[in-house]
Design an enzyme around this catalytic site. Sequence first.
Site, PDB file in Angstrom:
ATOM      1  N   ASN A   9      31.258  30.164  31.519  1.00 17.23           N
ATOM      2  CA  ASN A   9      32.353  29.998  30.562  1.00 17.23           C
ATOM      3  C   ASN A   9      33.481  29.297  31.312  1.00 17.23           C
ATOM      4  O   ASN A   9      34.164  29.916  32.119  1.00 17.23           O
ATOM      5  CB  ASN A   9      32.805  31.376  30.051  1.00 17.23           C
ATOM      6  CG  ASN A   9      34.090  31.299  29.238  1.00 17.23           C
ATOM      7  OD1 ASN A   9      34.476  30.217  28.777  1.00 17.23           O
ATOM      8  ND2 ASN A   9      34.759  32.428  29.061  1.00 17.23           N
ATOM      9  N   LYS A  11      36.214  28.153  30.222  1.00 19.08           N
ATOM     10  CA  LYS A  11      37.568  28.369  29.673  1.00 19.08           C
ATOM     11  C   LYS A  11      38.270  27.011  29.526  1.00 19.08           C
ATOM     12  O   LYS A  11      37.622  26.043  29.163  1.00 19.08           O
ATOM     13  CB  LYS A  11      38.344  29.347  30.556  1.00 19.08           C
ATOM     14  CG  LYS A  11      37.522  30.611  30.837  1.00 19.08           C
ATOM     15  CD  LYS A  11      38.284  31.735  31.424  1.00 19.08           C
ATOM     16  CE  LYS A  11      37.347  32.921  31.621  1.00 19.08           C
ATOM     17  NZ  LYS A  11      38.019  34.148  31.945  1.00 19.08           N
ATOM     18  N   HIS A  96      35.873  36.223  22.503  1.00 11.91           N
ATOM     19  CA  HIS A  96      36.250  36.446  23.897  1.00 11.91           C
ATOM     20  C   HIS A  96      37.606  37.169  23.932  1.00 11.91           C
ATOM     21  O   HIS A  96      38.465  36.914  23.084  1.00 11.91           O
ATOM     22  CB  HIS A  96      36.328  35.109  24.648  1.00 11.91           C
ATOM     23  CG  HIS A  96      36.481  35.294  26.117  1.00 11.91           C
ATOM     24  ND1 HIS A  96      37.693  35.579  26.694  1.00 11.91           N
ATOM     25  CD2 HIS A  96      35.571  35.270  27.125  1.00 11.91           C
ATOM     26  CE1 HIS A  96      37.512  35.717  28.007  1.00 11.91           C
ATOM     27  NE2 HIS A  96      36.240  35.538  28.292  1.00 11.91           N
ATOM     28  N   GLU A  98      40.146  36.749  25.644  1.00 13.16           N
ATOM     29  CA  GLU A  98      41.327  35.868  25.702  1.00 13.16           C
ATOM     30  C   GLU A  98      41.684  35.344  24.311  1.00 13.16           C
ATOM     31  O   GLU A  98      42.854  35.141  23.998  1.00 13.16           O
ATOM     32  CB  GLU A  98      41.069  34.725  26.701  1.00 13.16           C
ATOM     33  CG  GLU A  98      41.113  35.250  28.138  1.00 13.16           C
ATOM     34  CD  GLU A  98      40.251  34.497  29.128  1.00 13.16           C
ATOM     35  OE1 GLU A  98      39.799  33.374  28.825  1.00 13.16           O
ATOM     36  OE2 GLU A  98      40.010  35.050  30.218  1.00 13.16           O
ATOM     37  N   GLU A 165      32.168  42.663  28.373  1.00 14.41           N
ATOM     38  CA  GLU A 165      33.162  42.169  29.318  1.00 14.41           C
ATOM     39  C   GLU A 165      34.366  43.111  29.360  1.00 14.41           C
ATOM     40  O   GLU A 165      35.291  42.974  28.548  1.00 14.41           O
ATOM     41  CB  GLU A 165      33.635  40.775  28.905  1.00 14.41           C
ATOM     42  CG  GLU A 165      32.550  39.729  28.942  1.00 14.41           C
ATOM     43  CD  GLU A 165      33.125  38.342  29.238  1.00 14.41           C
ATOM     44  OE1 GLU A 165      32.635  37.712  30.161  1.00 14.41           O
ATOM     45  OE2 GLU A 165      34.066  37.925  28.554  1.00 14.41           O
ATOM     46  N   GLY A 171      38.429  37.893  35.651  1.00 15.98           N
ATOM     47  CA  GLY A 171      39.328  37.068  36.459  1.00 15.98           C
ATOM     48  C   GLY A 171      40.147  37.842  37.478  1.00 15.98           C
ATOM     49  O   GLY A 171      41.104  37.322  38.032  1.00 15.98           O
ATOM     50  N   SER A 204      34.189  38.940  36.645  1.00 11.45           N
ATOM     51  CA  SER A 204      34.146  38.752  38.103  1.00 11.45           C
ATOM     52  C   SER A 204      32.726  38.760  38.684  1.00 11.45           C
ATOM     53  O   SER A 204      32.494  39.296  39.764  1.00 11.45           O
ATOM     54  CB  SER A 204      35.023  39.780  38.811  1.00 11.45           C
ATOM     55  OG  SER A 204      36.383  39.616  38.428  1.00 11.45           O
TER      56      SER A 204
HETATM   57  P1  PGA Z   1      35.447  35.783  35.219  1.00  9.48           P
HETATM   58  O1  PGA Z   1      35.498  35.555  33.641  1.00  9.48           O
HETATM   59  O2  PGA Z   1      34.019  35.607  35.659  1.00  9.48           O
HETATM   60  O3  PGA Z   1      36.349  34.721  35.786  1.00  9.48           O
HETATM   61  O4  PGA Z   1      35.928  37.162  35.478  1.00  9.48           O
HETATM   62  C1  PGA Z   1      34.473  36.041  32.799  1.00  9.48           C
HETATM   63  C2  PGA Z   1      34.762  35.664  31.365  1.00  9.48           C
HETATM   64  O5  PGA Z   1      35.931  35.666  30.963  1.00  9.48           O
HETATM   65  O6  PGA Z   1      33.835  35.366  30.585  1.00  9.48           O
END
Ligand code: PGA
Length: 241
Positions: A9, A11, A96, A98, A165, A171, A204
């Site tokens: 992903n 982003k 997601h 976000e 998630e 992140g 992560s």
């Molecule tokens: P990350 O993000 O691997 O940077 O923690 C995962 C995601 O948001 O799908």
Amino acid sequence: MRKVIIAGNWKMYKTQAETQEFLQGFLDTITETADDREIVLCVPFTDLATLSRNLHGTRIQVGAQNVHWEEAGAYTGEISPPMLTELNVRYVVIGHSERRQYFGETDATVNLRLKAAQKHGLTPILCVGETKQQRDAGETEALIQQQLEQALVGVDQQRLVIAYEPIWAIGTGDTCESKEANRIIGLIRSQLTNPNVTIQYGGSVKPGNVDEIMAQPEIDGALVGGASLEPQDFARIVNYQ
Ligand code: PGA
């Protein structure tokens, strides 16, 4: 049989030029990857055409990061399902955290997007997960149950991927302990009518922890943010042992 799916992903990262640079470093590193692992790159809308062109004839599938529920209309800033399928997009991330946190996504709009994606032959990757506050308050299980209940009304579980998630792990470098991720994913599975839905873990995931995560019996894949931006890191994740 549950399919293993490793999805990046990106982003809001990478221009078209950077996408091409990524592919130059990445494509050679997956020639040995086991055939039964599906590799997906979920990229910004502006990268979809570049990716689709450059991935033609490779084993990597193209994914988007959102989709609207109408086929066309006065929805400034949105992208419709036929606009994605025209570009050979196969997967789309929906709900997601976000999008839920910054752009007003709700379980109701997630449900509309899921149904529209499926109607057009796209496989949605539905994201669910709790905040740190909800986890500390002991609300994780109830929250996820509610997210699933509302999101999955009228959704075909034969063509669905779910990503667990935990928001506090996204992140932050603070991965959810793999046994705990396995437990929650088991709970998610117990709420589904199709036992063969691929359920990923996200938050992560890195070269250093992917082997342990993928060794868990309930975990069928990973949704990878930061570590999917570097070809070598993402290749190591796709080639987990
Ligand atoms: P990350 O993000 O691997 O940077 O923690 C995962 C995601 O948001 O799908």
